[in-house]
Design an enzyme around this catalytic site. Sequence first.
Site, PDB file in Angstrom:
ATOM      1  N   LYS A   2      -7.680   6.702   0.501  1.00  0.00           N
ATOM      2  CA  LYS A   2      -7.804   6.192  -0.841  1.00  0.00           C
ATOM      3  C   LYS A   2      -8.813   5.067  -1.029  1.00  0.00           C
ATOM      4  CE  LYS A   2      -4.117   3.462  -3.282  1.00  0.00           C
ATOM      5  NZ  LYS A   2      -3.118   2.654  -3.067  1.00  0.00           N
ATOM      6  N   LYS A  10       4.834   1.129  -9.847  1.00  0.00           N
ATOM      7  CA  LYS A  10       3.641   0.482  -8.987  1.00  0.00           C
ATOM      8  C   LYS A  10       2.906  -0.679  -9.674  1.00  0.00           C
ATOM      9  CE  LYS A  10       2.059   1.915  -4.997  1.00  0.00           C
ATOM     10  NZ  LYS A  10       3.073   1.941  -3.753  1.00  0.00           N
TER      11      LYS A  10
END
Length: 516
Positions: free
Chosen positions: A400, A359
Amino acid sequence: GHISNGVSKETKIVVNSPNVSNDGNKLESRFLYRKNHFEHRDGQLHVTPKEHEYVFRTELKPKKTGLLLVGLGGNNGSTAVGSIYANQHNMNWRTKEGALKANYFGSVTQSATVHLGWDGEKQIHVPFKDIVPILSPSDLIISGWDINNANLYQAMVRAKVFEPELQEKLRTYMEGIVPLPSVYYPDFIAANQGDRANNVIPGKNKSAHLEHIRKDIREFKEKHDLECVIVLWTANTERYTDVRSGLNSTSAEVLNSIKNNEEEISPSNLFAVASILEGAHYINGSPQNTLVPGIIQLASEHGVFVGGDDFKSGQTKFKSALVDFLVSSGLKPESIVSYNHLGNNDGKNLSEARQFRSKEISKSSVVDDMVQSNPILYPDGKNPDHCIVIKYVPFVADSKRAMDEYICSIFMGGRQTFVVHNTCEDSLLASPLIYDLAILTELASRVSYSSTSSGTFEKFHPVLSLLSLLLKAPVVPAGTPVSNAFMRQFSALTKLVTTLRGISSDTDMQIEFFTQ
Ligand code: NAD
Protein backbone atom coordinates in the site's frame (compact mmCIF):
# COMPACT_ATOMS: atom_id res chain seq x y z
CA GLY A 1 18.14 -8.10 28.90
CA HIS A 2 21.28 -9.82 27.67
CA ILE A 3 21.60 -10.36 23.97
CA SER A 4 23.50 -13.32 22.61
CA ASN A 5 23.62 -14.41 18.98
CA GLY A 6 21.02 -11.80 18.20
CA VAL A 7 18.38 -13.65 20.21
CA SER A 8 17.08 -11.67 23.14
CA LYS A 9 16.77 -13.72 26.31
CA GLU A 10 14.20 -13.13 28.98
CA THR A 11 15.03 -10.44 31.52
CA LYS A 12 14.31 -11.82 35.00
CA ILE A 13 12.98 -9.01 37.17
CA VAL A 14 12.80 -9.15 40.96
CA VAL A 15 10.76 -6.39 42.59
CA ASN A 16 11.69 -5.40 46.14
CA SER A 17 8.75 -3.47 47.50
CA PRO A 18 6.47 -3.73 50.52
CA ASN A 19 3.60 -2.92 48.15
CA VAL A 20 3.78 -6.15 46.15
CA SER A 21 3.12 -9.73 47.06
CA ASN A 22 3.45 -12.84 44.97
CA ASP A 23 2.05 -16.15 46.23
CA GLY A 24 3.17 -18.05 43.16
CA ASN A 25 -0.31 -17.90 41.58
CA LYS A 26 -1.04 -14.23 41.65
CA LEU A 27 0.65 -10.87 42.02
CA GLU A 28 -0.93 -8.25 44.19
CA SER A 29 0.31 -4.69 43.97
CA ARG A 30 -0.81 -1.69 45.98
CA PHE A 31 -0.74 1.50 43.96
CA LEU A 32 -1.14 5.15 44.86
CA TYR A 33 -2.92 6.86 42.01
CA ARG A 34 -2.17 10.58 42.06
CA LYS A 35 -4.93 12.48 40.38
CA ASN A 36 -6.03 16.09 40.15
CA HIS A 37 -9.58 17.04 41.04
CA PHE A 38 -11.04 20.15 39.43
CA GLU A 39 -13.62 22.75 40.17
CA HIS A 40 -14.57 25.64 37.95
CA ARG A 41 -15.48 28.39 40.39
CA ASP A 42 -15.52 32.21 40.20
CA GLY A 43 -14.06 32.08 36.72
CA GLN A 44 -11.06 30.16 38.03
CA LEU A 45 -9.82 26.61 37.69
CA HIS A 46 -9.33 25.12 41.15
CA VAL A 47 -6.96 22.14 41.11
CA THR A 48 -6.70 19.79 44.09
CA PRO A 49 -4.17 16.95 43.85
CA LYS A 50 -5.41 13.83 45.63
CA GLU A 51 -4.17 10.32 46.19
CA HIS A 52 -6.29 7.22 45.70
CA GLU A 53 -5.19 3.78 46.70
CA TYR A 54 -5.81 0.80 44.43
CA VAL A 55 -4.87 -2.84 44.62
CA PHE A 56 -4.27 -4.73 41.38
CA ARG A 57 -4.40 -8.51 41.30
CA THR A 58 -2.91 -10.38 38.35
CA GLU A 59 -3.11 -14.13 37.86
CA LEU A 60 0.39 -15.12 36.85
CA LYS A 61 -0.25 -18.01 34.51
CA PRO A 62 -1.34 -17.06 30.98
CA LYS A 63 -4.40 -18.99 29.91
CA LYS A 64 -4.36 -21.49 27.10
CA THR A 65 -5.77 -19.23 24.40
CA GLY A 66 -7.37 -19.74 21.03
CA LEU A 67 -7.81 -17.03 18.44
CA LEU A 68 -10.58 -17.36 15.87
CA LEU A 69 -10.17 -15.03 12.90
CA VAL A 70 -13.15 -14.02 10.81
CA GLY A 71 -11.51 -13.59 7.38
CA LEU A 72 -8.87 -16.28 8.01
CA GLY A 73 -8.15 -16.64 4.28
CA GLY A 74 -7.56 -12.94 3.74
CA ASN A 75 -4.21 -11.18 3.47
CA ASN A 76 -4.07 -10.42 7.18
CA GLY A 77 -5.37 -13.85 8.17
CA SER A 78 -2.91 -15.85 6.07
CA THR A 79 -0.01 -13.54 7.01
CA ALA A 80 -0.80 -13.75 10.73
CA VAL A 81 -0.93 -17.56 10.64
CA GLY A 82 2.09 -18.02 8.37
CA SER A 83 4.25 -15.69 10.47
CA ILE A 84 3.55 -17.72 13.59
CA TYR A 85 4.76 -20.93 11.91
CA ALA A 86 7.77 -19.06 10.54
CA ASN A 87 8.67 -17.88 14.05
CA GLN A 88 7.90 -21.18 15.76
CA HIS A 89 10.28 -22.94 13.36
CA ASN A 90 12.89 -20.15 13.25
CA MET A 91 12.56 -20.06 9.49
CA ASN A 92 14.86 -18.12 7.24
CA TRP A 93 14.66 -17.52 3.51
CA ARG A 94 16.75 -15.95 0.80
CA THR A 95 15.97 -12.82 -1.15
CA LYS A 96 18.11 -10.94 -3.64
CA GLU A 97 19.13 -8.68 -0.76
CA GLY A 98 20.35 -11.62 1.34
CA ALA A 99 18.91 -14.06 3.88
CA LEU A 100 16.12 -12.92 6.18
CA LYS A 101 14.67 -14.55 9.26
CA ALA A 102 11.37 -14.55 11.08
CA ASN A 103 10.74 -11.93 13.78
CA TYR A 104 7.93 -10.21 15.62
CA PHE A 105 8.83 -6.60 14.76
CA GLY A 106 5.85 -4.26 14.95
CA SER A 107 4.30 -6.12 17.85
CA VAL A 108 4.45 -3.86 20.91
CA THR A 109 4.14 -6.80 23.30
CA GLN A 110 6.99 -8.70 21.63
CA SER A 111 9.34 -6.02 20.35
CA ALA A 112 8.91 -2.86 22.43
CA THR A 113 10.83 -2.05 25.60
CA VAL A 114 9.81 0.04 28.59
CA HIS A 115 12.07 2.56 30.28
CA LEU A 116 12.28 1.97 34.04
CA GLY A 117 15.03 4.44 34.95
CA TRP A 118 18.77 4.92 35.35
CA ASP A 119 21.01 2.53 37.28
CA GLY A 120 23.90 4.97 37.72
CA GLU A 121 25.61 3.87 34.52
CA LYS A 122 23.01 3.27 31.91
CA GLN A 123 19.35 3.63 31.08
CA ILE A 124 17.32 0.57 32.03
CA HIS A 125 14.90 -0.54 29.34
CA VAL A 126 13.20 -3.88 29.81
CA PRO A 127 11.25 -5.87 27.22
CA PHE A 128 7.52 -5.26 27.56
CA LYS A 129 6.99 -9.03 27.55
CA ASP A 130 9.15 -9.57 30.64
CA ILE A 131 7.28 -7.25 33.02
CA VAL A 132 4.28 -9.48 33.71
CA PRO A 133 3.80 -12.91 32.17
CA ILE A 134 2.02 -12.70 28.82
CA LEU A 135 1.52 -15.07 25.91
CA SER A 136 3.75 -15.11 22.87
CA PRO A 137 2.03 -15.12 19.46
CA SER A 138 3.63 -18.54 19.03
CA ASP A 139 1.45 -19.83 21.91
CA LEU A 140 -1.82 -18.87 20.20
CA ILE A 141 -3.94 -21.60 18.67
CA ILE A 142 -5.53 -20.15 15.55
CA SER A 143 -8.49 -21.12 13.41
CA GLY A 144 -11.35 -19.25 11.79
CA TRP A 145 -13.84 -18.66 9.03
CA ASP A 146 -13.82 -17.31 5.51
CA ILE A 147 -16.45 -17.05 2.80
CA ASN A 148 -13.75 -18.27 0.40
CA ASN A 149 -12.61 -21.90 0.50
CA ALA A 150 -8.93 -21.43 -0.45
CA ASN A 151 -6.60 -23.26 1.91
CA LEU A 152 -4.06 -21.07 3.67
CA TYR A 153 -1.24 -21.98 1.28
CA GLN A 154 -3.36 -20.78 -1.64
CA ALA A 155 -4.45 -17.75 0.39
CA MET A 156 -0.83 -16.86 1.19
CA VAL A 157 0.19 -17.11 -2.48
CA ARG A 158 -2.81 -14.97 -3.44
CA ALA A 159 -1.87 -12.40 -0.80
CA LYS A 160 1.57 -11.74 -2.38
CA VAL A 161 3.05 -10.79 0.99
CA PHE A 162 5.76 -13.43 1.61
CA GLU A 163 8.77 -14.17 -0.56
CA PRO A 164 8.39 -17.35 -2.65
CA GLU A 165 11.02 -19.32 -0.68
CA LEU A 166 9.19 -18.60 2.56
CA GLN A 167 5.87 -19.56 0.96
CA GLU A 168 7.32 -22.95 0.03
CA LYS A 169 8.81 -23.49 3.50
CA LEU A 170 5.40 -22.74 4.99
CA ARG A 171 3.51 -24.88 2.51
CA THR A 172 3.25 -28.07 4.59
CA TYR A 173 1.93 -26.12 7.58
CA MET A 174 -0.52 -23.98 5.64
CA GLU A 175 -1.94 -26.35 3.04
CA GLY A 176 -3.95 -28.36 5.54
CA ILE A 177 -5.78 -25.37 6.97
CA VAL A 178 -9.10 -24.64 5.28
CA PRO A 179 -11.29 -21.90 6.77
CA LEU A 180 -14.68 -22.85 8.18
CA PRO A 181 -17.68 -21.76 6.09
CA SER A 182 -18.99 -18.34 7.07
CA VAL A 183 -22.03 -16.11 7.02
CA TYR A 184 -22.38 -14.07 3.82
CA TYR A 185 -24.96 -11.29 3.41
CA PRO A 186 -24.06 -9.56 0.12
CA ASP A 187 -25.59 -6.22 1.10
CA PHE A 188 -22.89 -5.55 3.72
CA ILE A 189 -19.70 -5.83 1.66
CA ALA A 190 -18.94 -4.65 -1.86
CA ALA A 191 -20.72 -6.40 -4.75
CA ASN A 192 -17.29 -7.07 -6.29
CA GLN A 193 -16.71 -9.67 -3.53
CA GLY A 194 -19.51 -11.92 -4.80
CA ASP A 195 -17.25 -14.28 -6.76
CA ARG A 196 -15.20 -14.95 -3.61
CA ALA A 197 -18.17 -16.35 -1.72
CA ASN A 198 -17.89 -20.11 -2.28
CA ASN A 199 -17.68 -21.24 1.37
CA VAL A 200 -20.93 -20.07 2.81
CA ILE A 201 -23.22 -21.43 5.54
CA PRO A 202 -26.43 -22.27 3.67
CA GLY A 203 -29.84 -20.73 4.24
CA LYS A 204 -31.09 -17.29 5.12
CA ASN A 205 -32.13 -17.81 8.72
CA LYS A 206 -30.09 -15.60 11.06
CA SER A 207 -30.93 -17.60 14.19
CA ALA A 208 -29.66 -20.75 12.48
CA HIS A 209 -26.51 -18.89 11.39
CA LEU A 210 -25.95 -17.70 14.95
CA GLU A 211 -26.28 -21.25 16.27
CA HIS A 212 -23.88 -22.51 13.62
CA ILE A 213 -21.18 -20.00 14.61
CA ARG A 214 -21.75 -20.66 18.31
CA LYS A 215 -21.25 -24.37 17.70
CA ASP A 216 -18.00 -23.67 15.79
CA ILE A 217 -16.69 -21.67 18.76
CA ARG A 218 -17.73 -24.35 21.27
CA GLU A 219 -16.14 -27.14 19.26
CA PHE A 220 -12.88 -25.20 18.86
CA LYS A 221 -12.79 -24.55 22.59
CA GLU A 222 -13.40 -28.19 23.45
CA LYS A 223 -11.06 -29.62 20.84
CA HIS A 224 -8.09 -27.63 22.14
CA ASP A 225 -9.17 -27.55 25.76
CA LEU A 226 -8.97 -23.75 25.84
CA GLU A 227 -9.35 -21.47 28.85
CA CYS A 228 -9.69 -18.30 26.78
CA VAL A 229 -11.12 -17.75 23.31
CA ILE A 230 -10.92 -14.53 21.32
CA VAL A 231 -12.85 -13.93 18.11
CA LEU A 232 -11.33 -11.20 15.94
CA TRP A 233 -12.86 -9.70 12.79
CA THR A 234 -10.29 -9.24 10.06
CA ALA A 235 -12.77 -9.89 7.25
CA ASN A 236 -13.89 -7.32 4.70
CA THR A 237 -14.98 -3.90 5.85
CA GLU A 238 -18.76 -3.83 6.00
CA ARG A 239 -21.01 -0.85 5.51
CA TYR A 240 -22.41 0.75 8.65
CA THR A 241 -25.61 -0.72 10.06
CA ASP A 242 -28.45 1.46 11.31
CA VAL A 243 -28.47 2.11 15.04
CA ARG A 244 -31.94 2.70 16.41
CA SER A 245 -34.21 1.74 19.22
CA GLY A 246 -36.21 -1.39 18.46
CA LEU A 247 -33.31 -2.76 16.40
CA ASN A 248 -30.10 -2.90 18.41
CA SER A 249 -30.04 -0.37 21.20
CA THR A 250 -30.37 -2.99 23.97
CA SER A 251 -29.20 -6.59 24.26
CA ALA A 252 -32.79 -7.82 24.20
CA GLU A 253 -33.43 -5.90 20.98
CA VAL A 254 -30.35 -7.37 19.32
CA LEU A 255 -31.33 -10.94 20.23
CA ASN A 256 -34.88 -10.26 19.13
CA SER A 257 -33.76 -8.75 15.83
CA ILE A 258 -31.75 -11.88 15.11
CA LYS A 259 -34.80 -14.00 15.89
CA ASN A 260 -36.88 -11.84 13.51
CA ASN A 261 -34.29 -12.17 10.75
CA GLU A 262 -33.97 -8.39 10.66
CA GLU A 263 -32.19 -7.12 7.49
CA GLU A 264 -29.93 -4.75 9.41
CA ILE A 265 -28.22 -7.51 11.42
CA SER A 266 -24.83 -7.80 9.71
CA PRO A 267 -22.53 -10.82 9.61
CA SER A 268 -20.20 -9.05 12.05
CA ASN A 269 -23.12 -8.46 14.44
CA LEU A 270 -23.80 -12.21 14.36
CA PHE A 271 -20.16 -13.07 15.04
CA ALA A 272 -20.01 -10.63 17.94
CA VAL A 273 -23.21 -12.01 19.48
CA ALA A 274 -22.16 -15.65 18.95
CA SER A 275 -18.83 -14.92 20.53
CA ILE A 276 -20.27 -13.12 23.56
CA LEU A 277 -22.87 -15.85 24.16
CA GLU A 278 -20.05 -18.41 24.15
CA GLY A 279 -18.01 -16.39 26.65
CA ALA A 280 -15.41 -15.44 24.03
CA HIS A 281 -13.97 -11.92 23.80
CA TYR A 282 -14.70 -10.09 20.54
CA ILE A 283 -12.45 -7.63 18.72
CA ASN A 284 -13.31 -5.63 15.63
CA GLY A 285 -10.27 -5.02 13.39
CA SER A 286 -12.31 -3.29 10.69
CA PRO A 287 -14.00 0.11 10.76
CA GLN A 288 -17.70 -0.81 10.63
CA ASN A 289 -19.93 -0.09 13.65
CA THR A 290 -20.38 -3.70 14.79
CA LEU A 291 -20.25 -2.73 18.46
CA VAL A 292 -23.72 -1.17 18.65
CA PRO A 293 -25.08 -0.32 22.13
CA GLY A 294 -27.07 -3.58 22.39
CA ILE A 295 -23.97 -5.68 21.69
CA ILE A 296 -21.94 -3.77 24.28
CA GLN A 297 -24.71 -4.36 26.80
CA LEU A 298 -24.72 -8.08 25.94
CA ALA A 299 -20.94 -8.24 26.51
CA SER A 300 -21.37 -6.63 29.88
CA GLU A 301 -24.11 -9.10 30.86
CA HIS A 302 -21.87 -12.03 29.91
CA GLY A 303 -18.66 -10.69 31.44
CA VAL A 304 -16.59 -10.70 28.25
CA PHE A 305 -14.49 -7.99 26.64
CA VAL A 306 -15.18 -6.26 23.37
CA GLY A 307 -12.71 -4.00 21.58
CA GLY A 308 -12.56 -2.01 18.35
CA ASP A 309 -12.55 -0.41 15.83
CA ASP A 310 -10.10 -0.81 12.93
CA PHE A 311 -6.42 -1.73 13.27
CA LYS A 312 -4.23 1.37 13.57
CA SER A 313 -1.44 0.17 11.33
CA GLY A 314 0.18 2.59 8.88
CA GLN A 315 -0.84 6.06 7.81
CA THR A 316 -3.18 6.64 10.74
CA LYS A 317 -0.65 5.41 13.30
CA PHE A 318 1.88 7.84 11.90
CA LYS A 319 -0.71 10.62 11.93
CA SER A 320 -1.59 9.94 15.56
CA ALA A 321 2.08 10.44 16.48
CA LEU A 322 2.87 13.33 14.11
CA VAL A 323 -0.15 15.54 14.83
CA ASP A 324 0.37 15.07 18.58
CA PHE A 325 3.98 16.17 18.12
CA LEU A 326 3.00 19.22 16.04
CA VAL A 327 0.30 20.39 18.43
CA SER A 328 2.60 19.74 21.42
CA SER A 329 5.19 21.95 19.71
CA GLY A 330 2.70 24.79 19.53
CA LEU A 331 2.26 24.47 15.77
CA LYS A 332 -1.17 24.45 14.24
CA PRO A 333 -2.05 21.78 11.66
CA GLU A 334 -4.57 23.41 9.32
CA SER A 335 -4.87 20.92 6.49
CA ILE A 336 -4.29 17.16 6.41
CA VAL A 337 -4.78 15.40 3.11
CA SER A 338 -4.31 11.64 3.17
CA TYR A 339 -4.19 9.81 -0.10
CA ASN A 340 -3.90 6.03 -0.39
CA HIS A 341 -3.70 3.53 -3.16
CA LEU A 342 -3.58 -0.20 -2.72
CA GLY A 343 -4.20 -3.25 -4.85
CA ASN A 344 -5.24 -5.99 -2.46
CA ASN A 345 -8.74 -7.32 -1.87
CA ASP A 346 -9.27 -4.81 0.94
CA GLY A 347 -8.70 -2.02 -1.61
CA LYS A 348 -11.10 -3.68 -4.02
CA ASN A 349 -13.80 -3.89 -1.35
CA LEU A 350 -13.20 -0.26 -0.30
CA SER A 351 -13.71 0.91 -3.89
CA GLU A 352 -17.46 0.90 -3.22
CA ALA A 353 -18.92 3.98 -1.57
CA ARG A 354 -20.60 2.49 1.51
CA GLN A 355 -17.55 0.48 2.57
CA PHE A 356 -15.21 3.41 1.86
CA ARG A 357 -17.45 5.55 4.07
CA SER A 358 -16.83 3.22 7.07
CA LYS A 359 -13.08 3.61 6.53
CA GLU A 360 -13.32 7.37 6.01
CA ILE A 361 -15.06 7.76 9.38
CA SER A 362 -12.49 5.71 11.30
CA LYS A 363 -9.56 7.46 9.62
CA SER A 364 -11.01 10.94 10.22
CA SER A 365 -11.58 10.88 13.97
CA VAL A 366 -7.93 10.38 14.83
CA VAL A 367 -6.89 14.01 15.40
CA ASP A 368 -9.93 15.10 17.43
CA ASP A 369 -8.39 14.74 20.88
CA MET A 370 -5.25 16.63 19.87
CA VAL A 371 -7.23 19.57 18.46
CA GLN A 372 -9.38 19.69 21.59
CA SER A 373 -6.25 19.69 23.78
CA ASN A 374 -5.15 23.13 22.64
CA PRO A 375 -7.54 26.10 22.78
CA ILE A 376 -4.64 28.48 22.07
CA LEU A 377 -4.19 27.02 18.60
CA TYR A 378 -7.83 26.09 18.09
CA PRO A 379 -9.84 28.74 19.98
CA ASP A 380 -13.10 27.81 18.24
CA GLY A 381 -12.46 24.04 18.48
CA LYS A 382 -12.76 23.68 14.72
CA ASN A 383 -10.76 20.74 13.36
CA PRO A 384 -8.24 21.18 10.53
CA ASP A 385 -9.46 20.38 7.02
CA HIS A 386 -8.99 16.63 6.82
CA CYS A 387 -9.50 14.77 3.58
CA ILE A 388 -9.18 11.01 3.02
CA VAL A 389 -8.85 9.43 -0.42
CA ILE A 390 -8.49 5.70 -1.15
CA LYS A 391 -8.00 4.30 -4.65
CA TYR A 392 -7.81 0.70 -5.84
CA VAL A 393 -4.78 -0.02 -8.03
CA PRO A 394 -4.40 -3.80 -8.46
CA PHE A 395 -0.77 -3.70 -9.63
CA VAL A 396 0.64 -2.61 -6.25
CA ALA A 397 -1.18 -5.53 -4.53
CA ASP A 398 -0.63 -5.58 -0.74
CA SER A 399 2.11 -2.96 -0.99
CA LYS A 400 0.00 0.00 0.00
CA ARG A 401 1.10 3.55 -0.75
CA ALA A 402 0.04 6.33 1.55
CA MET A 403 0.83 9.95 0.74
CA ASP A 404 0.06 12.65 3.23
CA GLU A 405 0.36 16.40 3.10
CA TYR A 406 0.27 18.30 6.38
CA ILE A 407 0.17 22.10 6.34
CA CYS A 408 0.68 24.00 9.60
CA SER A 409 0.35 27.63 10.52
CA ILE A 410 3.56 28.59 12.27
CA PHE A 411 5.23 31.63 13.80
CA MET A 412 4.20 35.07 12.52
CA GLY A 413 1.80 33.82 9.87
CA GLY A 414 4.26 31.46 8.22
CA ARG A 415 3.37 28.05 6.84
CA GLN A 416 5.12 24.72 7.15
CA THR A 417 4.28 21.88 4.81
CA PHE A 418 5.26 18.25 5.34
CA VAL A 419 4.83 15.61 2.68
CA VAL A 420 5.10 12.00 3.82
CA HIS A 421 5.28 8.97 1.57
CA ASN A 422 4.75 5.59 3.17
CA THR A 423 5.07 2.29 1.29
CA CYS A 424 4.54 -1.01 3.02
CA GLU A 425 2.84 -4.38 2.80
CA ASP A 426 -0.32 -3.64 4.69
CA SER A 427 -0.62 -7.12 6.14
CA LEU A 428 2.87 -6.95 7.65
CA LEU A 429 1.68 -3.93 9.59
CA ALA A 430 -1.66 -5.41 10.66
CA SER A 431 -0.64 -8.96 11.68
CA PRO A 432 1.51 -7.92 14.68
CA LEU A 433 -1.46 -5.84 15.87
CA ILE A 434 -3.68 -8.91 15.68
CA TYR A 435 -1.30 -10.73 18.04
CA ASP A 436 -1.08 -7.77 20.42
CA LEU A 437 -4.86 -7.39 20.56
CA ALA A 438 -5.19 -11.06 21.52
CA ILE A 439 -2.27 -11.04 23.97
CA LEU A 440 -3.44 -7.91 25.80
CA THR A 441 -7.03 -9.16 25.92
CA GLU A 442 -5.85 -12.41 27.51
CA LEU A 443 -3.77 -10.41 30.02
CA ALA A 444 -6.78 -8.21 30.85
CA SER A 445 -8.81 -11.35 31.57
CA ARG A 446 -6.34 -12.17 34.39
CA VAL A 447 -6.47 -8.76 36.06
CA SER A 448 -8.85 -7.45 38.69
CA TYR A 449 -8.57 -4.39 40.88
CA SER A 450 -10.06 -2.80 43.91
CA SER A 451 -10.09 0.65 45.42
CA THR A 452 -9.11 -0.47 48.91
CA SER A 453 -11.97 1.44 50.48
CA SER A 454 -14.43 -0.91 48.77
CA GLY A 455 -12.36 -4.06 49.23
CA THR A 456 -14.18 -5.91 46.46
CA PHE A 457 -12.28 -6.79 43.31
CA GLU A 458 -13.71 -6.01 39.90
CA LYS A 459 -12.72 -6.82 36.34
CA PHE A 460 -12.03 -4.11 33.75
CA HIS A 461 -15.00 -2.58 31.95
CA PRO A 462 -16.29 -4.87 29.16
CA VAL A 463 -15.30 -2.24 26.57
CA LEU A 464 -11.57 -2.81 26.72
CA SER A 465 -10.17 0.66 26.07
CA LEU A 466 -6.72 -0.69 26.97
CA LEU A 467 -6.54 -1.81 23.35
CA SER A 468 -6.78 1.78 22.03
CA LEU A 469 -3.10 1.89 21.08
CA LEU A 470 -3.81 -0.65 18.37
CA LEU A 471 -7.05 0.80 17.03
CA LYS A 472 -7.85 3.76 14.77
CA ALA A 473 -11.21 4.68 16.27
CA PRO A 474 -11.15 3.29 19.81
CA VAL A 475 -14.50 2.26 21.22
CA VAL A 476 -14.52 3.32 24.87
CA PRO A 477 -17.07 3.03 27.67
CA ALA A 478 -19.90 5.58 27.39
CA GLY A 479 -18.85 8.95 28.78
CA THR A 480 -15.11 8.18 28.67
CA PRO A 481 -12.79 10.43 26.64
CA VAL A 482 -11.05 8.89 23.63
CA SER A 483 -7.29 9.18 23.43
CA ASN A 484 -5.71 8.83 20.00
CA ALA A 485 -2.23 10.28 20.50
CA PHE A 486 0.14 7.35 20.05
CA MET A 487 2.67 8.02 22.82
CA ARG A 488 -0.06 8.82 25.35
CA GLN A 489 -1.70 5.51 24.55
CA PHE A 490 1.64 3.71 24.75
CA SER A 491 2.38 5.27 28.09
CA ALA A 492 -1.09 4.41 29.45
CA LEU A 493 -0.44 0.78 28.57
CA THR A 494 3.12 0.55 29.88
CA LYS A 495 2.17 2.37 33.10
CA LEU A 496 -0.58 -0.15 33.72
CA VAL A 497 1.73 -3.10 33.12
CA THR A 498 4.48 -1.76 35.39
CA THR A 499 1.83 -1.00 38.03
CA LEU A 500 0.58 -4.59 37.89
CA ARG A 501 4.13 -5.64 38.66
CA GLY A 502 4.54 -3.12 41.48
CA ILE A 503 7.21 -1.06 39.70
CA SER A 504 6.98 2.76 39.74
CA SER A 505 6.52 4.15 36.27
CA ASP A 506 9.14 6.49 35.03
CA THR A 507 8.06 10.14 35.37
CA ASP A 508 10.75 11.21 32.87
CA MET A 509 11.70 14.10 35.19
CA GLN A 510 15.25 12.80 35.75
CA ILE A 511 15.64 14.70 39.02
CA GLU A 512 18.79 12.68 39.77
CA PHE A 513 20.58 14.70 37.10
CA PHE A 514 19.61 18.15 38.42
CA THR A 515 22.57 18.46 40.81
CA GLN A 516 26.11 19.16 39.62
P1 NAD B 1 -8.75 -9.31 2.64
O1 NAD B 1 -9.83 -8.88 1.73
O2 NAD B 1 -7.51 -9.89 2.06
O3 NAD B 1 -9.30 -10.34 3.71
C1 NAD B 1 -10.60 -10.36 4.15
C2 NAD B 1 -11.11 -11.79 4.08
O4 NAD B 1 -12.40 -11.81 4.66
C3 NAD B 1 -11.26 -12.31 2.67
O5 NAD B 1 -10.56 -13.54 2.56
C4 NAD B 1 -12.76 -12.51 2.50
O6 NAD B 1 -13.07 -13.62 1.70
C5 NAD B 1 -13.20 -12.71 3.92
N1 NAD B 1 -14.60 -12.39 4.24
C6 NAD B 1 -15.41 -11.41 3.78
N2 NAD B 1 -16.61 -11.46 4.39
C7 NAD B 1 -16.56 -12.47 5.28
C8 NAD B 1 -17.46 -13.01 6.22
N3 NAD B 1 -18.70 -12.52 6.33
N4 NAD B 1 -17.06 -14.05 6.98
C9 NAD B 1 -15.81 -14.56 6.86
N5 NAD B 1 -14.91 -14.10 5.98
C10 NAD B 1 -15.28 -13.06 5.19
O7 NAD B 1 -8.42 -8.00 3.51
P2 NAD B 1 -7.18 -7.76 4.51
O8 NAD B 1 -6.18 -6.96 3.79
O9 NAD B 1 -6.79 -9.03 5.16
O10 NAD B 1 -7.90 -6.80 5.56
C11 NAD B 1 -8.89 -7.32 6.39
C12 NAD B 1 -9.65 -6.22 7.11
O11 NAD B 1 -8.77 -5.54 7.97
C13 NAD B 1 -10.27 -5.18 6.18
O12 NAD B 1 -11.55 -4.83 6.65
C14 NAD B 1 -9.35 -4.02 6.36
O13 NAD B 1 -10.00 -2.78 6.14
C15 NAD B 1 -8.97 -4.17 7.82
N6 NAD B 1 -7.76 -3.42 8.12
C16 NAD B 1 -6.56 -3.77 7.57
C17 NAD B 1 -5.42 -3.05 7.88
C18 NAD B 1 -4.07 -3.41 7.36
O14 NAD B 1 -3.11 -2.72 7.63
N7 NAD B 1 -3.92 -4.47 6.62
C19 NAD B 1 -5.52 -1.94 8.73
C20 NAD B 1 -6.76 -1.61 9.26
C21 NAD B 1 -7.86 -2.39 8.97
